[in-house]
Design a protein around this motif. Structure first.
Motif, PDB file in Angstrom:
ATOM      1  N   ARG A  57     -35.259 -44.141  -6.872  1.00  0.00           N
ATOM      2  CA  ARG A  57     -34.088 -43.574  -6.198  1.00  0.00           C
ATOM      3  C   ARG A  57     -32.989 -43.290  -7.214  1.00  0.00           C
ATOM      4  NH1 ARG A  57     -33.972 -45.595  -0.895  1.00  0.00           N
ATOM      5  NH2 ARG A  57     -32.090 -44.357  -0.568  1.00  0.00           N
ATOM      6  N   PRO A  58     -32.058 -42.377  -6.945  1.00  0.00           N
ATOM      7  CA  PRO A  58     -32.106 -41.486  -5.797  1.00  0.00           C
ATOM      8  C   PRO A  58     -33.168 -40.401  -5.992  1.00  0.00           C
ATOM      9  CG  PRO A  58     -30.260 -40.904  -7.194  1.00  0.00           C
ATOM     10  CD  PRO A  58     -30.878 -42.123  -7.802  1.00  0.00           C
ATOM     11  N   PHE A  59     -33.741 -39.916  -4.858  1.00  0.00           N
ATOM     12  CA  PHE A  59     -34.715 -38.837  -4.951  1.00  0.00           C
ATOM     13  C   PHE A  59     -34.040 -37.560  -5.437  1.00  0.00           C
ATOM     14  CE2 PHE A  59     -36.746 -40.994  -1.043  1.00  0.00           C
ATOM     15  CZ  PHE A  59     -37.388 -41.916  -1.858  1.00  0.00           C
ATOM     16  N   ARG A  60     -34.833 -36.725  -6.090  1.00  0.00           N
ATOM     17  CA  ARG A  60     -34.269 -35.457  -6.579  1.00  0.00           C
ATOM     18  C   ARG A  60     -33.860 -34.549  -5.425  1.00  0.00           C
ATOM     19  NH1 ARG A  60     -38.401 -33.422 -10.909  1.00  0.00           N
ATOM     20  NH2 ARG A  60     -38.749 -35.486 -11.732  1.00  0.00           N
ATOM     21  N   ASP A  61     -34.598 -34.644  -4.329  1.00  0.00           N
ATOM     22  CA  ASP A  61     -34.306 -33.827  -3.151  1.00  0.00           C
ATOM     23  C   ASP A  61     -33.207 -34.525  -2.334  1.00  0.00           C
ATOM     24  OD1 ASP A  61     -34.244 -32.658  -0.664  1.00  0.00           O
ATOM     25  OD2 ASP A  61     -36.421 -32.551  -0.422  1.00  0.00           O
ATOM     26  N   ASP A  62     -32.031 -33.886  -2.291  1.00  0.00           N
ATOM     27  CA  ASP A  62     -30.878 -34.497  -1.615  1.00  0.00           C
ATOM     28  C   ASP A  62     -31.154 -34.812  -0.150  1.00  0.00           C
ATOM     29  OD1 ASP A  62     -29.452 -34.433  -3.882  1.00  0.00           O
ATOM     30  OD2 ASP A  62     -28.337 -32.588  -3.404  1.00  0.00           O
ATOM     31  N   LEU A  63     -31.847 -33.891   0.513  1.00  0.00           N
ATOM     32  CA  LEU A  63     -32.109 -34.073   1.933  1.00  0.00           C
ATOM     33  C   LEU A  63     -32.996 -35.296   2.165  1.00  0.00           C
ATOM     34  CD1 LEU A  63     -31.519 -32.767   4.671  1.00  0.00           C
ATOM     35  CD2 LEU A  63     -33.666 -31.509   4.447  1.00  0.00           C
ATOM     36  N   ALA A  64     -33.999 -35.446   1.295  1.00  0.00           N
ATOM     37  CA  ALA A  64     -34.908 -36.595   1.409  1.00  0.00           C
ATOM     38  C   ALA A  64     -34.121 -37.885   1.171  1.00  0.00           C
ATOM     39  CB  ALA A  64     -36.046 -36.462   0.402  1.00  0.00           C
ATOM     40  N   GLU A  65     -33.263 -37.859   0.168  1.00  0.00           N
ATOM     41  CA  GLU A  65     -32.449 -39.039  -0.147  1.00  0.00           C
ATOM     42  C   GLU A  65     -31.561 -39.404   1.047  1.00  0.00           C
ATOM     43  OE1 GLU A  65     -32.532 -41.122  -2.604  1.00  0.00           O
ATOM     44  OE2 GLU A  65     -30.699 -42.209  -2.103  1.00  0.00           O
ATOM     45  N   GLN A  66     -30.952 -38.360   1.617  1.00  0.00           N
ATOM     46  CA  GLN A  66     -30.059 -38.572   2.755  1.00  0.00           C
ATOM     47  C   GLN A  66     -30.813 -39.181   3.954  1.00  0.00           C
ATOM     48  OE1 GLN A  66     -27.935 -34.870   3.446  1.00  0.00           O
ATOM     49  NE2 GLN A  66     -27.568 -35.553   5.555  1.00  0.00           N
ATOM     50  N   MET A  67     -32.024 -38.709   4.178  1.00  0.00           N
ATOM     51  CA  MET A  67     -32.830 -39.239   5.295  1.00  0.00           C
ATOM     52  C   MET A  67     -33.124 -40.725   5.106  1.00  0.00           C
ATOM     53  SD  MET A  67     -35.771 -36.507   6.138  1.00  0.00           S
ATOM     54  CE  MET A  67     -35.569 -35.185   7.274  1.00  0.00           C
ATOM     55  N   LEU A  68     -33.384 -41.089   3.869  1.00  0.00           N
ATOM     56  CA  LEU A  68     -33.705 -42.488   3.601  1.00  0.00           C
ATOM     57  C   LEU A  68     -32.471 -43.373   3.730  1.00  0.00           C
ATOM     58  CD1 LEU A  68     -36.597 -42.969   3.218  1.00  0.00           C
ATOM     59  CD2 LEU A  68     -36.184 -43.630   0.873  1.00  0.00           C
TER      60      LEU A  68
END
Ligand code: SF4
Length: 472
Positions: free
Chosen positions: A72-83
């Motif tokens: 973390r954080p994931f490179r994909d902001d949306l994926a990070e936000q979901m988590l």
């Protein structure tokens, strides 16, 4: 006359009949993940509702998690936000979250059974179609939508109609090189993707009796692809042996009581069914899908069907499938060059799926053909750990496969694992819909893990029995 498991479990969990004619059904277990739960929690907050039974809900992350690295954080902001949202929701409502840090993360339908959460005689739901997997334990397991996730969080109940029950008996012996995946693809091929609408499927007969729990899960997983709302196998000694001593399995005296209850939930020998279908194990060959629905499949040895062989009403879809896939009617799928090979998903991402492939890779010493991108993605961190402990990760990497972290990966491609352009993928997953694997023009061929491995080492669709000298 006796009754079947579906009716027994349903009746035990029905709270009341609603004016709509549906039943309010108590859910014993609710599994949630990062994709279909954030909106449900948002709706709870809007209405000021709580989660009255947080101990009956368990969370994991699977769809969006990258399989290269879980850092973390994931490179994909949306994926990070979901988590981040999932973490917050679980913390706020007191729900146990099986995060990557716990070593228990994985695809929701892999970890439920692994932890012993999935048990016979239960009602189980999750905001994911393939919740039917859990029926392998003799549970009613239902995939639900986001508003239903909200309902279950807020009330631990679900409104639903009572289904009809079709018993699908497969008797006799499977031939070497024929697996649970072939059986379920064969069933769907025979009955169609709409054949199960309005039904629960009871899988029975000698073939399912002999199957391991992991094989039963593969079959129940794809009930939904045959149109059934859920599928199950009656619990037996195989089920109990799998569950014993798992973290959430009952212990001591409670175990004995549980066995008595589970036995009582089994379909009675004189149970009544709305329909019975009988198939022969000997008739099943290694299956491969050639089209855009899981019913559009063929034995790997056969020629692709002509559109004229189908009922008039089905021909438009057959033509559409041929156009999308770029295959020729009457040709053979064997020999068709592939670009990607994917072994994983909630259908075939369990230890025994990989172990069977390892057996043939070791025996044959064959390597992935140059130009083929081959991925091995364990269904859970625990599966991954076991594979590493057994030294199987090395067998895969030596053979030219990438050995990844746990997750849904290329099954749905809501993460970086995607097809590119019109790539053709030999896949052990469960859906071959247009664009399913991340590219709007990508093409999926569903098959068993051993058939995927055969395709990977051949560079093209191939009969695994020939590639790996599996005696027929
Ligand atoms: S592996 Fe595929 S079908 Fe299974 S839960 Fe993940 S995305 Fe859904």
């Amino acid at each position: 006359m006796g009754d079947n498991l579906y009716n027994k479990v349903f009746d035990k969990h029905a709270v009341r009949k609603l004016d709509s004619g549906q039943y309010q059904l108590l859910m014993g277990l609710h599994l949630i993940h990062e994709v279909t739960s954030p909106q449900a929690f948002a709706m709870l907050r809007e209405r000021g509702l709580g989660v009255p039974f947080p101990e009956r809900t368990f969370a994991t992350c699977d769809h969006i998690i990258p399989t290269h690295s879980q850092l973390r954080p994931f490179r994909d902001d949306l994926a990070e936000q979901m988590l981040v949202e999932l973490e917050k929701n679980c913390a706020d409502y007191g729900i146990r979250y099986l995060s990557p840090k716990t070593g228990e993360q994985g695809i929701v339908h892999v970890i439920g059974p692994e932890l012993g959460l999935t048990q016979p005689g239960m009602t189980i739901c999750c905001g994911d179609s393939h919740t039917s997997t859990h029926g392998a334990f003799g549970a009613i397991a239902l995939g639900i939508g986001t508003t239903q996730v909200r309902d279950v969080l807020a009330t631990q109940t679900l409104a639903m109609e009572k289904l009809k029950v079709r018993r699908i008996e497969v008797n006799g012996q499977l031939r070497p090189g024929v697996y649970a995946k072939d059986v379920v693809l064969y069933v769907i091929h025979k009955l169609g993707v709409q054949g199960g609408v309005g039904y629960a499927y009871e899988f029975a007969g000698e073939v399912f009796d002999r199957f391991s729990m992991e094989e039963r899960m593969t079959v129940c997983n794809m009930s939904i692809e045959g149109g059934a709302r859920c599928g199950y196998v009656n619990p037996d000694a195989t089920t109990y042996a799998y569950l014993r001593d798992r973290e959430y399995a009952p212990k001591g005296k409670a175990w004995e009581r549980a066995i008595a209850y589970w036995d009582s939930m089994r379909s009675d020998p004189d149970a009544r069914y709305d329909d019975v279908v009988k198939l022969r194990g000997e008739d099943i060959e290694p299956m491969v899908t050639w089209g855009i629905t899981p019913a559009q499949s063929t034995p790997v040895t056969a020629q692709l069907p002509a559109a004229s062989q189908f009922a008039q009403d089905d021909r438009a879809l057959i033509e559409e499938a041929y156009q999308y896939m770029g295959f020729t009617q009457g040709a053979k799928l064997a020999g068709q060059k592939i670009d990607v090979a994917f072994i994983g998903s909630c259908t075939n991402g369990r230890f025994s799926d990989f172990e069977e492939v390892v057996r043939y890779l070791k025996q044959s010493g064959k390597k992935v053909q140059p130009g083929v991108r081959a991925l091995v993605v364990p269904g859970s961190q625990k599966v991954r750990e076991r594979l590493i402990k057994a030294g199987y990760d090395k067998v895969f990497t030596d053979a030219g496969f990438e050995f990844r972290e746990a997750g849904c990966s290329m099954c749905l491609a809501m993460n970086p694992d995607k097809l590119v352009g019109r790539e053709l993928c030999a896949s052990s997953s469960n859906r071959n819909f247009k664009g399913r694997q991340g590219s709007p023009t990508g093409r999926t061929l569903l098959m068993s893990p051993v058939m995927v491995a055969a395709a990977a080492v051949s560079g093209s669709v191939a009969d695994a029995r020939d590639v790996f000298s599996i005696q027929n």
